[in-house]
Design a protein around this motif. Structure first.
Motif, short mmCIF file in Angstrom:
data_model
loop_
_atom_site.label_atom_id
_atom_site.label_comp_id
_atom_site.label_asym_id
_atom_site.label_seq_id
_atom_site.Cartn_x
_atom_site.Cartn_y
_atom_site.Cartn_z
N THR A 20 -0.76 -1.55 -14.42
CA THR A 20 -0.49 -0.34 -13.18
C THR A 20 -1.34 -0.29 -12.84
N ASP A 21 -2.94 -0.79 -12.76
CA ASP A 21 -4.14 -0.67 -12.05
C ASP A 21 -3.98 -1.18 -10.95
N VAL A 22 -3.31 -2.31 -10.92
CA VAL A 22 -3.07 -3.70 -9.71
C VAL A 22 -2.53 -3.31 -9.02
N LYS A 23 -1.36 -2.41 -9.72
CA LYS A 23 -0.04 -1.87 -8.57
C LYS A 23 -0.71 -0.40 -8.09
N ALA A 24 -1.61 0.09 -8.78
CA ALA A 24 -2.42 1.31 -7.39
C ALA A 24 -3.03 0.65 -6.94
N LEU A 25 -3.68 -0.60 -6.99
CA LEU A 25 -4.90 -0.85 -6.16
C LEU A 25 -4.79 -1.70 -5.22
N ILE A 26 -3.54 -2.16 -4.90
CA ILE A 26 -2.83 -2.82 -3.82
C ILE A 26 -1.72 -1.06 -3.22
N PHE A 27 -0.69 -0.58 -3.60
CA PHE A 27 -0.65 0.87 -2.70
C PHE A 27 -1.79 1.74 -2.47
N ASN A 28 -2.34 2.33 -3.19
CA ASN A 28 -3.39 3.19 -2.44
C ASN A 28 -4.34 2.52 -2.14
N VAL A 29 -4.90 1.25 -1.81
CA VAL A 29 -6.47 1.07 -1.38
C VAL A 29 -6.17 -0.13 -0.34
N PHE A 30 -5.28 -1.15 -0.78
CA PHE A 30 -4.82 -2.82 -0.08
C PHE A 30 -4.26 -2.44 1.34
N PRO A 32 -3.58 0.82 2.79
CA PRO A 32 -4.27 1.38 4.00
C PRO A 32 -5.44 0.49 4.26
N VAL A 33 -6.08 -0.17 3.10
CA VAL A 33 -7.13 -1.07 4.43
C VAL A 33 -6.56 -1.78 5.32
N LEU A 34 -5.84 -2.76 4.87
CA LEU A 34 -5.07 -3.66 5.85
C LEU A 34 -4.32 -2.91 7.49
N CYS A 35 -3.77 -1.21 6.88
CA CYS A 35 -2.94 -0.92 7.86
C CYS A 35 -4.34 -0.38 9.42
N GLY A 36 -6.14 0.28 8.42
CA GLY A 36 -6.77 0.09 9.48
C GLY A 36 -7.01 -1.36 10.46
N ILE A 37 -7.49 -2.63 9.02
CA ILE A 37 -7.90 -3.38 9.95
C ILE A 37 -7.06 -3.78 11.10
N PHE A 38 -5.33 -2.95 10.85
CA PHE A 38 -4.55 -3.65 11.35
C PHE A 38 -4.39 -3.35 12.91
N VAL A 39 -4.98 -1.65 13.04
CA VAL A 39 -4.85 -0.77 14.56
C VAL A 39 -5.94 -0.44 15.30
N LEU A 40 -7.22 -1.25 14.13
CA LEU A 40 -8.85 -1.81 15.15
C LEU A 40 -8.88 -2.83 15.67
N ILE A 61 4.15 4.00 9.57
CA ILE A 61 5.34 4.12 9.31
C ILE A 61 5.21 3.19 7.72
N VAL A 62 4.39 2.03 7.91
CA VAL A 62 4.14 0.70 6.71
C VAL A 62 3.39 1.27 5.31
N TRP A 63 2.50 2.51 6.27
CA TRP A 63 1.22 2.80 5.44
C TRP A 63 2.91 4.60 4.52
N GLY A 64 3.67 4.93 5.16
CA GLY A 64 4.36 5.80 4.35
C GLY A 64 5.52 5.15 4.20
N LEU A 65 6.06 3.97 3.83
CA LEU A 65 7.21 3.52 3.41
C LEU A 65 6.98 3.44 2.10
N SER A 66 4.89 2.47 2.46
CA SER A 66 4.29 2.03 0.62
C SER A 66 4.48 3.22 -0.17
N ALA A 67 3.73 4.70 -0.11
CA ALA A 67 3.32 5.43 -0.68
C ALA A 67 4.88 6.14 -1.62
N ASN A 68 6.09 5.45 -0.79
CA ASN A 68 7.15 6.33 -0.95
C ASN A 68 7.89 5.57 -1.33
N MET A 69 7.19 4.30 -2.61
CA MET A 69 8.31 3.10 -2.89
C MET A 69 9.26 3.44 -3.72
#
Length: 96
Positions: A20-30, A32-40, A61-69
């Protein structure tokens, strides 16, 4: 009795299997960081407000859908059950 075999495992189950730690790291950190990098990257490459705004919307949209998996998984499962002739199915057999 034949043993049951799952041919395709969903990504949520694979993530839970890793922990669950790896899953939380992917959904809560990885993600959102990729979404931010994409926008930049889009903002610096285009230097235009239109594509940057669309990148922000797409990243949201990507961040919201991943948060509501979990909600998406339940909705998709209900749709498949209904289509397969579940409890309140509106699909007529032979209508596929």
């Amino acid at each position: 009795m034949t043993p049951s075999l799952t041919m395709a495992a969903d990504w949520i189950t694979i993530g839970t299997g890793l922990g669950t730690d790896v899953k939380a790291l992917i959904f809560n950190v990885f993600i959102p960081v990729l979404c931010g990098i994409f926008v930049l990257v889009v903002g610096f490459k285009t230097r235009a407000p239109g594509p940057t705004l669309m990148a922000v919307i797409f990243a949201g949209i990507v961040w919201g859908l991943s948060a509501n998996m979990a909600a998406i998984k339940d909705t998709t499962g209900d749709t498949v059950k209904q289509y397969d002739g579940g409890t309140h199915s509106t699909v007529i057999k032979g209508d596929q």
